[in-house]
Design a protein around this motif. Structure first.
Motif, mmCIF file in Angstrom:
data_model
loop_
_atom_site.group_PDB
_atom_site.id
_atom_site.type_symbol
_atom_site.label_atom_id
_atom_site.label_comp_id
_atom_site.label_asym_id
_atom_site.label_seq_id
_atom_site.Cartn_x
_atom_site.Cartn_y
_atom_site.Cartn_z
ATOM 1 N N ASP A 92 43.268 53.463 42.919
ATOM 2 C CA ASP A 92 42.686 51.950 43.666
ATOM 3 C C ASP A 92 43.203 50.669 42.430
ATOM 4 O O ASP A 92 43.598 49.622 42.845
ATOM 5 N N LYS A 93 42.681 50.990 41.143
ATOM 6 C CA LYS A 93 43.060 49.831 40.162
ATOM 7 C C LYS A 93 44.099 49.385 39.862
ATOM 8 O O LYS A 93 44.848 48.260 39.970
ATOM 9 N N ALA A 94 45.194 50.806 40.096
ATOM 10 C CA ALA A 94 46.694 50.476 39.858
ATOM 11 C C ALA A 94 47.294 49.677 41.006
ATOM 12 O O ALA A 94 48.081 48.690 40.787
ATOM 13 N N LEU A 95 46.841 50.010 42.067
ATOM 14 C CA LEU A 95 47.146 49.245 43.451
ATOM 15 C C LEU A 95 46.876 47.713 43.292
ATOM 16 O O LEU A 95 47.356 46.816 43.791
ATOM 17 N N GLU A 96 45.531 47.554 42.923
ATOM 18 C CA GLU A 96 45.031 46.045 43.018
ATOM 19 C C GLU A 96 45.832 45.250 41.940
ATOM 20 O O GLU A 96 46.173 44.360 42.224
ATOM 21 N N MET A 97 45.980 45.827 40.797
ATOM 22 C CA MET A 97 46.999 45.356 39.823
ATOM 23 C C MET A 97 48.322 45.044 40.354
ATOM 24 O O MET A 97 48.986 43.754 40.122
ATOM 25 N N TYR A 98 48.959 45.852 41.120
ATOM 26 C CA TYR A 98 50.215 45.779 41.511
ATOM 27 C C TYR A 98 50.294 44.647 42.595
ATOM 28 O O TYR A 98 51.170 43.980 42.750
ATOM 29 N N PHE A 99 49.585 44.729 43.589
ATOM 30 C CA PHE A 99 49.379 43.755 44.889
ATOM 31 C C PHE A 99 48.943 42.504 44.119
ATOM 32 O O PHE A 99 49.356 41.353 44.415
ATOM 33 N N ALA A 100 48.128 42.151 42.874
ATOM 34 C CA ALA A 100 47.947 40.729 42.407
ATOM 35 C C ALA A 100 49.400 40.462 41.679
ATOM 36 O O ALA A 100 49.503 39.097 41.866
ATOM 37 N N GLN A 101 49.878 41.269 41.036
ATOM 38 C CA GLN A 101 51.153 40.845 40.342
ATOM 39 C C GLN A 101 52.252 40.255 41.580
ATOM 40 O O GLN A 101 52.659 39.405 41.607
ATOM 41 N N GLN A 102 52.167 41.068 42.716
ATOM 42 C CA GLN A 102 52.946 40.887 43.652
ATOM 43 C C GLN A 102 52.899 39.498 44.278
ATOM 44 O O GLN A 102 53.500 38.620 44.695
ATOM 45 N N HIS A 103 51.506 38.930 44.352
ATOM 46 C CA HIS A 103 50.868 37.797 45.163
ATOM 47 C C HIS A 103 51.199 36.492 44.163
ATOM 48 O O HIS A 103 51.640 35.691 44.561
#
Length: 164
Positions: free
Chosen positions: A134-145
């Motif tokens: 979950d934390k890894a996905l949050e970081m990934y999508f924040a970076q994509q945003h």
């Protein structure tokens, strides 16, 4: 040997259906009931229960969009006899009326053991693995945003849940 009463009954039903077909809108009939069977006799019978105005709307929709009328669609059109609109006709003929709405939640998926073993040992509990993912996905999508802010503006809900 077949019972003679079956032939009489079958003939009577065929004649009734054929005579119902004659109630179809006169322009509609020659265009769609052909040897190519663009409109089956049974479908024509269902459409014969519609008003002439409704049949004209169906004819216009078929001409404009190239829809095909099968048994299921003709039955559905008959169910709305007397209260059909152009919009309802287009929904029925396009198949939109019977199409199931798409689920807005992502489909559940499973991670392969090989992928999990690459990053986690057997000592990690399922709750820990979920939290880390979950934390890894949050970081990934924040970076994509941050990289493409305009492509993510339409997303209102930023939660990503899945079944492991």
């Amino acid at each position: 040997m077949a019972c003679p009463c079956f032939h009489i009954l079958y003939s009577k039903l065929f004649i009734e259906k054929y005579s119902r077909k004659q109630l179809l809108f006169s322009l509609f009939l020659p265009i769609y009931i052909t040897d190519d069977a663009e409109l089956s006799l049974r479908s024509a019978v269902h459409l014969s229960y519609l008003t002439t105005d409704e049949q004209k709307l169906i004819d216009a929709s078929i001409s404009e969009h190239g829809y095909k009328v099968d048994m299921k669609k003709s039955e559905r059109l008959q169910d709305y006899a007397g209260k059909l609109t152009s919009e309802q006709i287009n929904k029925i003929l396009s198949g939109e009326a019977t199409r199931k709405p798409r689920n807005k939640t992502p489909a559940p998926f499973k991670l392969k053991h090989k992928l999990l073993a690459k990053y986690f040992s057997s000592a990690h509990k399922a709750a820990e693995v979920e939290e880390i993912i979950d934390k890894a996905l949050e970081m990934y999508f924040a970076q994509q945003h941050q990289q493409n802010p305009e492509s993510h503006e339409k997303k209102e809900d930023n939660t990503h849940e899945s079944v492991l």
